[in-house]
Design an enzyme around this catalytic site. Structure first.
Site, PDB file in Angstrom:
ATOM      1  N   HIS A 158      36.847  33.464  46.598  1.00 12.79           N
ATOM      2  CA  HIS A 158      37.507  34.659  46.062  1.00 12.79           C
ATOM      3  C   HIS A 158      36.737  35.943  46.352  1.00 12.79           C
ATOM      4  O   HIS A 158      37.268  37.033  46.181  1.00 12.79           O
ATOM      5  CB  HIS A 158      37.707  34.506  44.549  1.00 12.79           C
ATOM      6  CG  HIS A 158      38.725  33.452  44.211  1.00 12.79           C
ATOM      7  ND1 HIS A 158      40.007  33.742  43.827  1.00 12.79           N
ATOM      8  CD2 HIS A 158      38.648  32.097  44.252  1.00 12.79           C
ATOM      9  CE1 HIS A 158      40.682  32.617  43.628  1.00 12.79           C
ATOM     10  NE2 HIS A 158      39.875  31.608  43.874  1.00 12.79           N
ATOM     11  N   ASP A 366      34.928  44.260  47.293  1.00 16.59           N
ATOM     12  CA  ASP A 366      35.760  43.384  46.471  1.00 16.59           C
ATOM     13  C   ASP A 366      36.451  42.392  47.393  1.00 16.59           C
ATOM     14  O   ASP A 366      36.959  42.781  48.452  1.00 16.59           O
ATOM     15  CB  ASP A 366      36.831  44.229  45.739  1.00 16.59           C
ATOM     16  CG  ASP A 366      37.136  43.710  44.346  1.00 16.59           C
ATOM     17  OD1 ASP A 366      37.003  42.493  44.130  1.00 16.59           O
ATOM     18  OD2 ASP A 366      37.525  44.523  43.482  1.00 16.59           O
TER      19      ASP A 366
HETATM   20  P1  ADQ Z   1      37.914  40.042  39.628  1.00 13.20           P
HETATM   21  O1  ADQ Z   1      36.611  40.524  40.152  1.00 13.20           O
HETATM   22  O2  ADQ Z   1      37.958  39.696  38.192  1.00 13.20           O
HETATM   23  O3  ADQ Z   1      38.446  38.818  40.487  1.00 13.20           O
HETATM   24  P2  ADQ Z   1      40.505  41.488  40.144  1.00 13.20           P
HETATM   25  O4  ADQ Z   1      41.073  40.879  41.363  1.00 13.20           O
HETATM   26  O5  ADQ Z   1      40.739  42.952  40.064  1.00 13.20           O
HETATM   27  O6  ADQ Z   1      38.953  41.253  39.975  1.00 13.20           O
HETATM   28  O7  ADQ Z   1      41.200  40.814  38.907  1.00 13.20           O
HETATM   29  C1  ADQ Z   1      40.948  41.236  37.606  1.00 13.20           C
HETATM   30  C2  ADQ Z   1      42.062  40.719  36.686  1.00 13.20           C
HETATM   31  O8  ADQ Z   1      41.615  40.869  35.346  1.00 13.20           O
HETATM   32  C3  ADQ Z   1      43.362  41.463  36.844  1.00 13.20           C
HETATM   33  O9  ADQ Z   1      44.428  40.561  36.752  1.00 13.20           O
HETATM   34  C4  ADQ Z   1      43.357  42.419  35.646  1.00 13.20           C
HETATM   35  O10 ADQ Z   1      44.617  42.737  35.131  1.00 13.20           O
HETATM   36  C5  ADQ Z   1      42.568  41.628  34.636  1.00 13.20           C
HETATM   37  N1  ADQ Z   1      41.892  42.582  33.747  1.00 13.20           N
HETATM   38  C6  ADQ Z   1      40.937  43.450  34.074  1.00 13.20           C
HETATM   39  N2  ADQ Z   1      40.606  44.217  33.007  1.00 13.20           N
HETATM   40  C7  ADQ Z   1      41.382  43.801  31.989  1.00 13.20           C
HETATM   41  C8  ADQ Z   1      41.521  44.206  30.633  1.00 13.20           C
HETATM   42  N3  ADQ Z   1      40.807  45.187  30.092  1.00 13.20           N
HETATM   43  N4  ADQ Z   1      42.420  43.553  29.894  1.00 13.20           N
HETATM   44  C9  ADQ Z   1      43.164  42.559  30.416  1.00 13.20           C
HETATM   45  N5  ADQ Z   1      43.080  42.153  31.682  1.00 13.20           N
HETATM   46  C10 ADQ Z   1      42.197  42.761  32.474  1.00 13.20           C
HETATM   47  C11 ADQ Z   1      37.914  38.015  41.544  1.00 13.20           C
HETATM   48  C12 ADQ Z   1      37.465  38.775  42.801  1.00 13.20           C
HETATM   49  C13 ADQ Z   1      38.601  39.646  43.319  1.00 13.20           C
HETATM   50  C14 ADQ Z   1      39.844  38.802  43.572  1.00 13.20           C
HETATM   51  C15 ADQ Z   1      40.164  37.922  42.379  1.00 13.20           C
HETATM   52  C16 ADQ Z   1      41.257  36.917  42.707  1.00 13.20           C
HETATM   53  O11 ADQ Z   1      36.314  39.562  42.516  1.00 13.20           O
HETATM   54  O12 ADQ Z   1      38.219  40.307  44.520  1.00 13.20           O
HETATM   55  O13 ADQ Z   1      40.949  39.650  43.828  1.00 13.20           O
HETATM   56  O14 ADQ Z   1      39.014  37.178  41.942  1.00 13.20           O
HETATM   57  O15 ADQ Z   1      40.917  36.175  43.834  1.00 13.20           O
END
Ligand code: ADQ
Length: 478
Positions: A158, A366
């Site tokens: 990921h 990311d």
């Molecule tokens: P993350 O680093 O966690 O994921 P991201 O892909 O942006 O980053 O996903 C975050 C998720 O958490 C989103 O669905 C978002 O809505 C949720 N989230 C964030 N803040 C929140 C809050 N305050 N309340 C509720 N929900 C919240 C890792 C990798 C990424 C990759 C994903 C999936 O770092 O690059 O896209 O896995 O593979």
């Protein structure tokens, strides 16, 4: 149809739809993928036990069977907080300044991967396909092979894959990467990370990469491909249309009192570029003093990995920066940055995204970034907000109609905010339509199907990968 055994570090037992909490991208993606595919999700419960027993806690919730184990405090220190989050995470996000190498971490990582292999092995039946997730479990496949598992096995990473010159700073890097070649399929978020991996395999391991990007290893063919992850578009759109979303939207809109709203939503992690984002917003307020009092940045950042020192530091750093910028630009009745450290139910998040004029998604690095895709999906197509997206997020390779920025440049981000605020409605609609088509067509279902097909040994799309399809579709739409 073969059963799917999904293995990841943490298993997030599905909650009722819309339940509160800060679920990471992986949890959000896998819950929806597993619901449609019968199988088992195996991993750590997140709980601690004084002595490891290997006891499996099996549960069935919301059509997903989960099997979890508890880990010892030493496992959590050395494997999770140690090698995974103090060694591999920073290294894979190009932060060798934060990367710590410690022999105990490496030993703990191997020990826990072996514990995972021992515990999940009895659950695997002859026709099952095994799908392992992320940097916590890179050598797990090789440990299962050593136990005689000859099922089809795949790994999806990921995170980014770092350039060879950075990766070689990791002690025993050859052993780690060679162990990955026991998988049949290795998936990356983008062609950029895939290319870095193949470069390493050729240069450091001296292996042959075939024209179709597969790697020949010990008489086997290991498929390496990009499978860009998406959001569950249908589910997110439904959440965005709910009453809960509308209420959250209305509450936020009325609280900003006609001001333009910028939104950021990220786990509190140094890879997300929050400090740089705050400084860029501060720079915007300095560059355009007339805007002070007319724009608000809402940053939602639930804390994560609080046991790791670099995460405590980023938290302090952000509190200081928020205080400085608010101190310089606030007025009675107006505070430019609203900084909130908590999670929200998905429907409420969708309402917040929709209330915003600008989505500010500016990670320094990311793997993909699902927030960018959620922001797009939540917009009103008739009057959409503008996505400002870091060129260093994997999502930038697909979402080419966002305003792409260099998050290290406060000037560049400040200009992009100006451009987004001034963007005519027709341009906003045109860009949003193309972004939405990509988010909708390359959703989490598409991702899951593409990976599972590859794991079944099918569907090489004439040699093209999902990202190339996504990119050419967005070019065609342009
Ligand atoms: P993350 O680093 O966690 O994921 P991201 O892909 O942006 O980053 O996903 C975050 C998720 O958490 C989103 O669905 C978002 O809505 C949720 N989230 C964030 N803040 C929140 C809050 N305050 N309340 C509720 N929900 C919240 C890792 C990798 C990424 C990759 C994903 C999936 O770092 O690059 O896209 O896995 O593979």
């Amino acid at each position: 149809m073969s059963r799917l055994i999904v293995i990841s570090n943490r298993v997030s037992v599905p909650k009722a739809a819309g339940a509160a909490g800060a679920q990471g991208g992986l949890a959000v993606a896998l819950n929806s993928a597993l619901r449609e595919h019968r199988g088992i999700w195996f991993g750590w419960s997140g709980q601690e036990t004084q002595e490891f027993t290997g006891h499996l806690d099996m549960q069935r919730n919301d059509d997903v069977t989960t099997a979890t184990i508890d880990l010892e405090p030493q496992d959590i220190d050395e494997y999770y907080n140690g090698y995974a989050n103090r060694t591999l995470w920073p290294l894979f996000h190009f932060r060798i300044d934060l990367t710590e190498y410690n022999r105990d971490f490496g030993e703990g990582y191997e020990r826990v991967n072996r514990r995972f292999a021992d515990s999940v092995h009895p659950l695997i039946e002859p026709d099952d396909m095994v799908w392992v997730h992320d940097y916590h479990l890179l050598p797990l496949g090789s440990m299962l092979r050593a136990k005689g598992v000859d099922n089809r096995m795949g790994l999806f990473l990921h995170t980014p894959w770092p350039p060879t010159r950075l990766l070689v700073s990791l002690p025993f890097h050859e052993k780690l990467v060679t162990s990955m070649l026991e998988y049949d399929v290795i998936g990356f978020q983008t062609t950029e990370w895939l290319e870095s991996f193949l470069h390493y395999v050729q240069k450091e391991l001296g292996l042959k990469v075939n024209l179709d990007n597969s790697v020949s290893y010990q008489g086997r063919r290991v498929v390496a491909r990009a499978f860009p992850i998406g959001i569950d578009h249908a589910e997110f759109t439904e959440a965005a249309a709910s009453e809960e979303a509308q209420e959250a939207h209305d509450r936020l809109k009325s609280s900003v009192r006609g001001r333009k709203l910028l939104i950021g939503v990220d786990r509190l992690d140094y890879s997300k570029g929050l400090g740089e984002r705050f400084q860029s917003f501060g720079r915007f307020l300095t560059d355009y003093p007339g805007e002070a009092g007319a724009v608000v940045l809402l940053q939602i950042a639930p804390p994560s990995r609080g046991d790791v020192a670099s995460y405590q530091q980023i938290r302090e750093d952000l509190e200081r920066k928020t205080g400085n910028i608010n101190g310089a630009h606030a007025d009675v009745g107006f505070v430019p940055i609203r900084y909130v450290n908590r999670g929200y139910p998905r429907a409420q998040l969708a309402g917040f995204y929709r209330a915003a004029n600008i989505g500010l998604v500016t990670p320094l690095r990311d793997g993909m970034n699902l927030v960018a895709k959620e922001f797009v999906a939540a917009q009103d197509p008739e009057d959409p907000g503008v996505l400002i997206l870091s060129q260093f997020a994997g999502a930038a390779l697909q979402l080419t109609d966002a305003l792409l920025v260099n998050p290290h440049s406060v000037e560049h981000v400040s200009e992009a905010i100006r451009r987004a605020l001034d963007m005519p409605l027709a341009e906003r609609q045109r860009r949003h339509a193309k972004l939405l088509a990509s988010v909708r067509d390359f959703d989490v279902i598409h991702w899951r199907n593409a990976f599972v097909s590859a794991l079944e040994g099918k569907g090489n799309n004439g040699g093209r990968n999902a990202e190339e399809q996504a990119t050419s579709a967005s070019i065609k739409a342009a």
